[in-house]
Scaffold this motif. Structure first.
Motif, PDB file in Angstrom:
ATOM      1  N   ILE A 147       0.817  -1.215   0.000  1.00 41.40           N
ATOM      2  CA  ILE A 147       0.000   0.000   0.000  1.00 41.40           C
ATOM      3  C   ILE A 147       0.855   1.272   0.000  1.00 41.40           C
ATOM      4  CG2 ILE A 147      -2.052  -1.098   0.955  1.00 41.40           C
ATOM      5  CD1 ILE A 147      -1.325  -0.006   3.683  1.00 41.40           C
ATOM      6  N   ARG A 148       2.170   1.116   0.194  1.00 42.57           N
ATOM      7  CA  ARG A 148       3.050   2.284   0.142  1.00 42.57           C
ATOM      8  C   ARG A 148       4.502   1.827  -0.016  1.00 42.57           C
ATOM      9  NH1 ARG A 148       3.236   7.640   1.481  1.00 42.57           N
ATOM     10  NH2 ARG A 148       5.146   8.388   2.416  1.00 42.57           N
ATOM     11  N   HIS A 149       5.218   2.514  -0.912  1.00 40.67           N
ATOM     12  CA  HIS A 149       6.660   2.323  -1.074  1.00 40.67           C
ATOM     13  C   HIS A 149       7.360   3.658  -0.848  1.00 40.67           C
ATOM     14  CE1 HIS A 149       7.029  -1.697  -2.815  1.00 40.67           C
ATOM     15  NE2 HIS A 149       6.194  -1.408  -3.780  1.00 40.67           N
ATOM     16  N   GLU A 150       8.453   3.635  -0.113  1.00 39.59           N
ATOM     17  CA  GLU A 150       9.375   4.765  -0.021  1.00 39.59           C
ATOM     18  C   GLU A 150      10.745   4.191  -0.334  1.00 39.59           C
ATOM     19  OE1 GLU A 150       9.087   7.132   3.665  1.00 39.59           O
ATOM     20  OE2 GLU A 150       7.335   5.879   4.107  1.00 39.59           O
ATOM     21  N   ILE A 151      11.461   4.799  -1.273  1.00 43.43           N
ATOM     22  CA  ILE A 151      12.757   4.258  -1.648  1.00 43.43           C
ATOM     23  C   ILE A 151      13.756   5.394  -1.843  1.00 43.43           C
ATOM     24  CG2 ILE A 151      12.144   4.122  -4.098  1.00 43.43           C
ATOM     25  CD1 ILE A 151      13.839   1.472  -4.168  1.00 43.43           C
ATOM     26  N   ASP A 152      14.955   5.170  -1.350  1.00 44.49           N
ATOM     27  CA  ASP A 152      16.055   6.107  -1.525  1.00 44.49           C
ATOM     28  C   ASP A 152      17.141   5.415  -2.321  1.00 44.49           C
ATOM     29  OD1 ASP A 152      15.109   8.357   0.101  1.00 44.49           O
ATOM     30  OD2 ASP A 152      15.346   6.979   1.791  1.00 44.49           O
ATOM     31  N   TYR A 153      17.609   6.089  -3.364  1.00 41.43           N
ATOM     32  CA  TYR A 153      18.660   5.567  -4.229  1.00 41.43           C
ATOM     33  C   TYR A 153      19.967   6.268  -3.878  1.00 41.43           C
ATOM     34  CZ  TYR A 153      14.566   4.178  -6.934  1.00 41.43           C
ATOM     35  OH  TYR A 153      13.371   3.644  -7.336  1.00 41.43           O
ATOM     36  N   PHE A 154      21.033   5.491  -3.668  1.00 39.88           N
ATOM     37  CA  PHE A 154      22.322   6.065  -3.291  1.00 39.88           C
ATOM     38  C   PHE A 154      23.383   5.929  -4.375  1.00 39.88           C
ATOM     39  CE2 PHE A 154      20.305   4.632   0.722  1.00 39.88           C
ATOM     40  CZ  PHE A 154      20.025   5.887   1.237  1.00 39.88           C
ATOM     41  N   TYR A 155      23.484   4.725  -4.961  1.00 46.03           N
ATOM     42  CA  TYR A 155      24.499   4.460  -5.980  1.00 46.03           C
ATOM     43  C   TYR A 155      23.900   3.589  -7.072  1.00 46.03           C
ATOM     44  CZ  TYR A 155      27.838   6.145  -2.554  1.00 46.03           C
ATOM     45  OH  TYR A 155      28.502   6.920  -1.647  1.00 46.03           O
ATOM     46  N   PRO A 156      24.391   3.716  -8.300  1.00 47.21           N
ATOM     47  CA  PRO A 156      23.871   2.882  -9.387  1.00 47.21           C
ATOM     48  C   PRO A 156      24.453   1.470  -9.357  1.00 47.21           C
ATOM     49  CG  PRO A 156      25.572   4.347 -10.220  1.00 47.21           C
ATOM     50  CD  PRO A 156      25.352   4.711  -8.771  1.00 47.21           C
ATOM     51  N   ALA A 157      23.729   0.570  -9.949  1.00 45.75           N
ATOM     52  CA  ALA A 157      24.210  -0.791 -10.200  1.00 45.75           C
ATOM     53  C   ALA A 157      24.329  -0.951 -11.711  1.00 45.75           C
ATOM     54  CB  ALA A 157      23.245  -1.821  -9.621  1.00 45.75           C
ATOM     55  N   PHE A 158      25.218  -1.852 -12.126  1.00 44.13           N
ATOM     56  CA  PHE A 158      25.519  -2.010 -13.543  1.00 44.13           C
ATOM     57  C   PHE A 158      25.417  -3.473 -13.955  1.00 44.13           C
ATOM     58  CE2 PHE A 158      27.698   1.746 -11.988  1.00 44.13           C
ATOM     59  CZ  PHE A 158      27.293   2.704 -12.907  1.00 44.13           C
ATOM     60  N   LEU A 159      25.354  -3.681 -15.260  1.00 49.83           N
ATOM     61  CA  LEU A 159      25.263  -5.022 -15.826  1.00 49.83           C
ATOM     62  C   LEU A 159      26.370  -5.902 -15.258  1.00 49.83           C
ATOM     63  CD1 LEU A 159      23.852  -6.902 -17.836  1.00 49.83           C
ATOM     64  CD2 LEU A 159      25.454  -6.098 -19.570  1.00 49.83           C
ATOM     65  N   GLY A 160      25.984  -7.088 -14.805  1.00 45.91           N
ATOM     66  CA  GLY A 160      26.942  -8.046 -14.257  1.00 45.91           C
ATOM     67  C   GLY A 160      27.168  -7.906 -12.766  1.00 45.91           C
ATOM     68  N   ASP A 161      26.693  -6.811 -12.161  1.00 43.78           N
ATOM     69  CA  ASP A 161      26.849  -6.656 -10.712  1.00 43.78           C
ATOM     70  C   ASP A 161      26.069  -7.730  -9.974  1.00 43.78           C
ATOM     71  OD1 ASP A 161      28.421  -4.410 -11.002  1.00 43.78           O
ATOM     72  OD2 ASP A 161      26.923  -2.994 -10.244  1.00 43.78           O
ATOM     73  N   ASN A 162      26.583  -8.108  -8.841  1.00 43.68           N
ATOM     74  CA  ASN A 162      25.877  -9.009  -7.934  1.00 43.68           C
ATOM     75  C   ASN A 162      25.405  -8.189  -6.747  1.00 43.68           C
ATOM     76  OD1 ASN A 162      26.329 -11.491  -9.375  1.00 43.68           O
ATOM     77  ND2 ASN A 162      28.458 -11.274  -8.802  1.00 43.68           N
ATOM     78  N   ILE A 163      24.136  -8.298  -6.464  1.00 47.13           N
ATOM     79  CA  ILE A 163      23.480  -7.520  -5.420  1.00 47.13           C
ATOM     80  C   ILE A 163      22.975  -8.489  -4.359  1.00 47.13           C
ATOM     81  CG2 ILE A 163      21.634  -5.838  -4.950  1.00 47.13           C
ATOM     82  CD1 ILE A 163      23.707  -4.927  -7.115  1.00 47.13           C
ATOM     83  N   ILE A 164      22.971  -8.046  -3.110  1.00 48.36           N
ATOM     84  CA  ILE A 164      22.319  -8.809  -2.049  1.00 48.36           C
ATOM     85  C   ILE A 164      21.221  -7.929  -1.481  1.00 48.36           C
ATOM     86  CG2 ILE A 164      22.546  -9.969   0.173  1.00 48.36           C
ATOM     87  CD1 ILE A 164      25.458 -10.508  -0.534  1.00 48.36           C
ATOM     88  N   GLY A 165      20.008  -8.463  -1.487  1.00 45.03           N
ATOM     89  CA  GLY A 165      18.878  -7.766  -0.901  1.00 45.03           C
ATOM     90  C   GLY A 165      18.620  -8.317   0.490  1.00 45.03           C
ATOM     91  N   TYR A 166      18.627  -7.436   1.484  1.00 49.36           N
ATOM     92  CA  TYR A 166      18.343  -7.812   2.872  1.00 49.36           C
ATOM     93  C   TYR A 166      16.971  -7.269   3.236  1.00 49.36           C
ATOM     94  CZ  TYR A 166      23.388  -8.549   3.212  1.00 49.36           C
ATOM     95  OH  TYR A 166      24.676  -8.989   3.026  1.00 49.36           O
ATOM     96  N   THR A 167      16.220  -8.033   4.016  1.00 44.99           N
ATOM     97  CA  THR A 167      14.928  -7.540   4.472  1.00 44.99           C
ATOM     98  C   THR A 167      14.660  -7.951   5.903  1.00 44.99           C
ATOM     99  OG1 THR A 167      12.578  -7.307   3.927  1.00 44.99           O
ATOM    100  CG2 THR A 167      13.532  -9.496   3.640  1.00 44.99           C
ATOM    101  N   TRP A 168      13.863  -7.136   6.563  1.00 41.01           N
ATOM    102  CA  TRP A 168      13.392  -7.393   7.915  1.00 41.01           C
ATOM    103  C   TRP A 168      12.119  -6.596   8.109  1.00 41.01           C
ATOM    104  CZ3 TRP A 168      17.210  -4.264   6.371  1.00 41.01           C
ATOM    105  CH2 TRP A 168      17.211  -2.954   6.813  1.00 41.01           C
ATOM    106  N   VAL A 169      11.320  -7.014   9.069  1.00 45.08           N
ATOM    107  CA  VAL A 169      10.052  -6.329   9.310  1.00 45.08           C
ATOM    108  C   VAL A 169      10.171  -5.416  10.526  1.00 45.08           C
ATOM    109  CG1 VAL A 169       8.639  -8.075   8.181  1.00 45.08           C
ATOM    110  CG2 VAL A 169       9.132  -8.282  10.613  1.00 45.08           C
TER     111      VAL A 169
END
Length: 132
Positions: free
Chosen positions: A59-81
Motif C-alpha cells: 500500500i506504500r513504497h518509499e525508496i532512496d537511491y544512493f548508488y547505481p548498479a551495472f550489468l553483471g553486478d551481484n546484489i544482495i537484498g536484505y529484508t526485515w520487518v
C-alpha cells in the motif's frame, strides 16, 4: 537496526533487461527487487498452510537511491520487518553491492495482510508474527 546476518537475504544478479538508456539499473528495477526480496522472505518463512491462508499487498513504497548498479553486478537484498498495526506491516529492504557491502538503495514499504480467499484485510495475529 538488525545486523545483516540477522536479516533474510536474497542474491540478485543484474541482467541486461535491468539496464536503462543511461547504462545502469533503472529505478523501477530496484523497486521490483524490493518486492522480490520481500516475497522471497515470506515464501521462505511461512509454512504452506499460512501461505494458503494469507496473501500480501503493497500500500506504500518509499525508496532512496544512493548508488547505481551495472550489468553483471551481484546484489544482495536484505529484508526485515518493523512495526505492525492492525493489518499493516512495515518492511525494510536494503540493496547492497555484494562483496563491498556498499548500500545502493533502501526502501520502507507498508504491506497489508489479506485473507487469501476473500481478499479482505486481515489483522496480523501471532501465527504471522511468530515467523517474521
Amino acid at each position: 537496526m538488525k545486523q545483516d546476518a540477522e536479516k533474510f537475504s536474497l542474491a540478485i544478479n543484474v541482467q541486461e533487461q535491468d539496464i536503462d538508456e543511461l547504462g545502469h539499473v533503472n529505478n523501477v528495477v530496484y523497486l521490483r527487487w524490493v518486492q522480490e526480496v520481500a516475497t522471497a522472505h515470506w515464501n521462505h518463512a511461512a509454512p504452506a498452510g499460512l501461505q494458503e491462508m494469507y496473501t500480501w499487498v503493497v500500500i506504500r513504497h518509499e525508496i532512496d537511491y544512493f548508488y547505481p548498479a551495472f550489468l553483471g553486478d551481484n546484489i544482495i537484498g536484505y529484508t526485515w520487518v518493523g512495526e505492525h498495526q492492525g493489518a499493516k506491516f512495515v518492511r525494510f529492504v536494503k540493496l547492497c553491492q555484494a562483496g563491498s557491502g556498499k548500500v545502493l538503495a533502501e526502501a520502507k514499504t507498508t504491506w497489508c495482510l489479506l485473507d487469501a480467499k476473500t481478499k479482505r484485510p486481515r489483522r496480523i495475529e501471532q501465527d504471522v508474527l511468530s515467523i517474521l
